[in-house]
Every structure is written in C-alpha cells, then in structure tokens.
Design a protein around this motif. Sequence first.
Motif, short mmCIF file in Angstrom:
data_model
loop_
_atom_site.label_atom_id
_atom_site.label_comp_id
_atom_site.label_asym_id
_atom_site.label_seq_id
_atom_site.Cartn_x
_atom_site.Cartn_y
_atom_site.Cartn_z
N ARG A 38 0.83 -1.21 0.00
CA ARG A 38 0.00 0.00 0.00
C ARG A 38 0.86 1.26 0.00
NH1 ARG A 38 -3.81 0.20 4.81
NH2 ARG A 38 -4.58 2.00 3.64
N LEU A 39 1.95 1.24 0.76
CA LEU A 39 2.85 2.39 0.77
C LEU A 39 3.47 2.61 -0.61
CD1 LEU A 39 4.71 2.05 4.18
CD2 LEU A 39 3.59 4.11 3.35
N GLY A 40 3.86 1.51 -1.27
CA GLY A 40 4.44 1.65 -2.59
C GLY A 40 3.48 2.29 -3.58
N ALA A 41 2.20 1.88 -3.51
CA ALA A 41 1.20 2.47 -4.41
C ALA A 41 1.03 3.96 -4.13
CB ALA A 41 -0.12 1.73 -4.26
N ALA A 42 1.03 4.34 -2.84
CA ALA A 42 0.88 5.76 -2.49
C ALA A 42 2.08 6.56 -2.95
CB ALA A 42 0.68 5.90 -0.98
N LEU A 43 3.29 6.01 -2.81
CA LEU A 43 4.49 6.72 -3.27
C LEU A 43 4.49 6.89 -4.78
CD1 LEU A 43 7.12 5.03 -0.93
CD2 LEU A 43 6.46 7.44 -0.91
N ASP A 44 3.99 5.90 -5.50
CA ASP A 44 3.88 6.04 -6.96
C ASP A 44 2.93 7.18 -7.33
OD1 ASP A 44 5.66 4.09 -7.67
OD2 ASP A 44 4.16 2.50 -7.82
N ARG A 45 1.83 7.31 -6.58
CA ARG A 45 0.87 8.38 -6.89
C ARG A 45 1.45 9.76 -6.58
NH1 ARG A 45 -2.72 4.53 -4.54
NH2 ARG A 45 -2.57 5.57 -2.52
N VAL A 46 2.22 9.86 -5.52
CA VAL A 46 2.70 11.17 -5.08
C VAL A 46 4.02 11.54 -5.75
CG1 VAL A 46 3.50 12.49 -3.08
CG2 VAL A 46 1.50 11.01 -2.87
N LEU A 47 4.97 10.60 -5.83
CA LEU A 47 6.30 10.90 -6.37
C LEU A 47 6.42 10.57 -7.84
CD1 LEU A 47 8.58 9.50 -3.50
CD2 LEU A 47 7.85 11.86 -3.86
N GLY A 48 5.58 9.69 -8.33
CA GLY A 48 5.72 9.22 -9.69
C GLY A 48 6.36 7.84 -9.74
#
Length: 679
Positions: free
Chosen positions: A237-247
């Motif tokens: 879940r953290l990885g998905a959120a980082l992809d959304r925020v950082l790219g």
Amino acid sequence: MSDTHEAGQLEMLPGLRASVASGRARRGEAEQRRREAEAPAEVDPVARVLVDVPLAHLDRPFDYLVPASMAETALPGVRVKVRFAGQDVDGFVVARAAESDHPGRLSPLRRVISPERVLTPAVERLTGLVAARYAGARADVLRLAVPPRHASVEKAPPAQAVPGSPPDPDAAARLWRGHDGAEGFLARLADGGNPRAVWQCLPGVDWTELVAQAVAMAVASGRGAVVCAPDHRDVTRLGAALDRVLGSGQHVVLTADQGPAKRYAAFLAALRGTVKVVVGTRSAAFAPVRDLGLVVIWDDGDDLHGEPRAPYPHTREVLLTRAEVEGTAALVGGLARTVEGEYLVRTDWARPLTPPRAAVRQQLRVDVVSDGEQARGARVPGPAVKLVRQALQEGPVLVQTPRAGYVPHLACDRCRTPARCRACRGPLRLVAPTSPPSCGWCGAEAPDWACAECGGRGLRAPVLGRDRTAEELGRMFPGHVVRTSGGDRVLAEVGEDADLVVATPGAEPVARRGFAAVLLLDTWLGPGRPELRSDEEVVRRWLNASALVRPGGRVVAVGDPASALLQTVVRWDPAGFAARELEERAGAHLSPAVRMATVTGAPEAVEEALALVEMPEVVEVLGPVPVEGRGEDPDEVRMVLRVPRHSGPALSGALLAMQRLRSARRLAAVRVQVDPHVL
C-alpha cells in the motif's frame, strides 16, 4: 551400456570427487603462495577487514596485506575473501591504512569478491552502534544490513534515474490538516530541517498518503527517505501511495521475502543513487540511501518490527539511532501510541502530531455493549446484532476475534478445568466441527479424554476461534457472504459486496470505501495477561481495527463498559493511555523508564555467565525463574538485569564483554536480549 559398466563408474565417483577437491586445494595453495610473493600496494597496503565469523571474541577488524594487484579494488566497503583460522571466509574492508599494529607478518587478501562498495561508512557505523546497543556480534548485524551478493544482478547495466513528479505542498498541507503540529513539521522538512515527531494518525484517513506526502517534502529538499512498515501488505500500500505522489520509479521495495535477485537489485538501486526512497520491512532500516533526510516507522508497536534473530534489534531503535548518527528527521507513526513513543515525547526528543478530539468524533463513534448476555449463551448481544444487520444494508462489516482456528481451547464442562493432552500437557482444541479433540502442541487426538480433576467427559468451549465465529455469524445473518482472514489466508482488500469479514488481529483487510461497521468480539480475552505489553497490545489491536471504519461509521465492542482499556477506545485517547502506562512502568522500574536485559539458558550456564559480568554500579538482578511456554527447553531459566536508563550503555558493554569471554573459553551458550519486546 551394461549394468556392470555403470556400477563400475559409480564406484569411481568418490575417487573422482576427492581428486577434484584435491586439485582445487592445490590451486588455492598455489594462488596463496603467489599472493604472498606479490609486492604489497604502494599506498595504504593494510586493509582492516571485518570477517564474517559470528563469534563474540573475534568481533573486531583484522589487518590484512593488500597485494598490488588489488590496490585499486580493495577499497573500504567492498566484499573480500580472506584466510582466517585455516579457512577461506568472507569479509568487508572497513578501512585502508599505511601500517599495522600487528607485530607479525600479515596474510594477504585472497581476492576481492566484487568492486561494489556495498558497506557505506554510515551503515558501517550504524551496524557497530546497533551491535553495541544489543550486546551482539557485528557479523550478525551486517547480515541484516547487507543482502547476499547476486552476481548477475550486479553485472547488469544499472538502471537510469527517471524524473519524478514535483511535490505539491498544498496537497500535503490539505491531507495533514487534521493533525495539530503537522504544518510546522512539513515546512521544516521541505526547508531541509530535521524535525522529529511522534504521530497519532486520525482514524478513517489513508495513512499511506500522509506518509507519502511527508516523504515528498524530504525529497523536495534534495534528500532521501527510509520508510519501514510491519508487513508486506502495508509495504504494498505504501508503494502504491508513493507512486501516486512521487511518480513511478522513484522508490524501491526492500523486504526479506523478495527473493535474492529482487532484493539485491533494490539494494543496489539505493546504493548507487538511482532512487532516493526505500520502503520495506525490518531490513529496510539499514538501506544505504544517499543524502538521507527522513526515517519513518509505521505502527512501531507491532511485534513484527522486532528482529527474531540475534542480536534481536528493534526497527524503531535502529531508525532512531540512524536519525541521531546521520542527523535526519524522524517520524514515528501509528493509530496507537506506544510507551516508547510517549517516552520520546516526554523527554522532548520528539514533538507530538495528534488529531483534535473534534476531528476524531466526526470520523467515527465507538460504543461498548455489555457482554452480560454471554452468561445466557449469547456471544453477540442483541444491540450488536441489530447494528450489524443495519450496517450490512450499507456495506461490508468487519468482525475482529482474537483467536484463530475453530475452537482453540477446551475445558471440562463440569468443573471448568482446562483440557490438557496426556502426552505433552498441551491444550486440547477442535479444528473442525466433526473432528475429535486434538492437542494444539503435538497434534495427538484425544477422543476418550477424561478430566483429571473430576472425571467428567464433557467438554465446553471457553474461547471460540475465527472459523467457528464465521460459522455462527453465517447462521445468524443468512443470505450474506462470510469471509475469513488470518493465518495463511490473509485478505489484503475487500470490495463493497464482501458482506461479513471475520479476521484475527493484524489480518484485517482494507475495504475500498471503508467498513460500514466494525464489531470487536471477546474483548475480555486479551487484557490482564501476565505479560509486559498485554494491555498496550490489545489497545493497539482494537484501535487498528476500529480505524478501518468509513467516516461516520460505527464501532461496537462487546465487553465490560467499565473497562479502562475499552474506554480508551471509546474516548480515542491513545496518548493518555500511553502516558498512564509509562507512569506505571516507571513506578515498577520497567522499560522504557529503565534499561533491561535478559540472560536465558541452562541453569548452570546462566549462573556461570553472570559470574563473568562486571555489573554496573547500580543494577537489580531478578531471578532466576523457569522459562515457560511452548517450544522452550523445560530446563531453561531466565535472569533479568535492569539498570537506570543512563547506565544502559554500561550494561550492554558488560554483557558484550561476558559474551566474548564465554566465546573465547567455549563455554555453554546463553541467549542475551537487551530490552526484549516481550518479557
């Protein structure tokens, strides 16, 4: 080919193997002689090497000669092969020097395994501090910090860094708005500062988005971040959120269960600076991130953050030590607040980030329904049944039950004596409605069980497990699907049509729009156990489950309304609970107010070990007491040592010196744990 010929070839195999081994040995000896004859490096011909030998008395760098052919590759941080005690062993070069204090002739390095400098100076220093803190061997900590080499991954062309999405300070401020003190924390992060905070997350919000925004602020200042979560579901879940925020491509995942190739590839990406953000489980705490600016740990009370292998470091302590050593910001977050987190706030090491009480009231409502009806056979009281029936019209409902299995414990229905196995004295259980009673330890069936106290043969179920609970709820709410989560069948996410989800603590899935209601069953079962963290753990589990309800949802706990622990959830006051718990522990001289250590082993070994310890001036010695619990040696005992917190380094140093003496004298092993998570 005839059978006789094949048999003759098989008889020759052992001789062939011996011949091959002998040839390799001769070639190795020849290579060693060549190295010894080779001239040493002209500049800094001495390499200081940490050898991979987990013996306490050998836990120090050893000096080796650097041959001229390795002068350009045997640099600090690389893996090497050296001759040690007549064997070839692995090691890490930690320094190069012009001369050695060793009076004799130095052995040359056998070879440089790889020119990749995998042990950075910051991580090398961190591993030394962690080993000293937990009275362990540096080699054991290095195994946690540096993954095994994967040659094909290392030789592959390095990935190129890709540009990420620009940070959005307005989005970060908007998402963190429900937390007092968050605005200043984020501003200091973005300006390159090093704020430290203990964060109590607002229930009902996506905590992964908030972590990702905090990481984005650190990245905006030109620095990197390390984020540690308890398990792979949180990491995903953290990885998905980082992809959304950082790219995409701006972070890597580092966990122990990735497999050798993926884990080493992620490690190299951080080491080479391809990415600046690493998210993972325990092993990620040592990730070699360049220009580290922020360390984050989520749900630091989860026991998965405790390393099960010697020297048993805790992820929170590793990250906080790293924050001190490298001068970084730190964020200790969770829905609950641990006693250690409260201690950080109390000592002004960190500032609190907490949601206002009004914001919590808007998110959810928690009620307690008396469990008095259980005496009349109703495990789920009428008001709770009514709430679940109403909530099922709006969406899925989560039911948390503290025990897995079908019926995990049985007792005599006449005298209430727990039913025990005749062979090993383990607890009897039922694994299915049609199965006979069986032992939870050795698995032996007991179809003809009789109570040793009263002779009765009837059995009752004082505790019902997850599967039996799902069976009961299926009969109670016909027409609705009942799913279970726990053990080896853990659900990561459910949709809006999942209906009823029965989960054990820690295995609760996330609902896409949140659960319409959450029901906490058997709340009487966890509190009051004779364990250091029993109350803290049950409060954390209740809060984590309750926070999965959608905004405006209902939470109902079945239990005693007068319970102080349940009232903590009703008031949603984890900070107040942690403050009271810390006061009680300080009065009882328990961690974290003091520094504690345990020495466990055979009675003679423990007594002998403590005789070798040069105790600090102020120390309390408690025990020995027998070690209880399944899987432990029944003859083992445990001694507890505790000192004032400022004497903690002295206690760790004394225990480490004791371990070195015992190792050098080859005495019986004992298990040393400093500040054990469970006592």
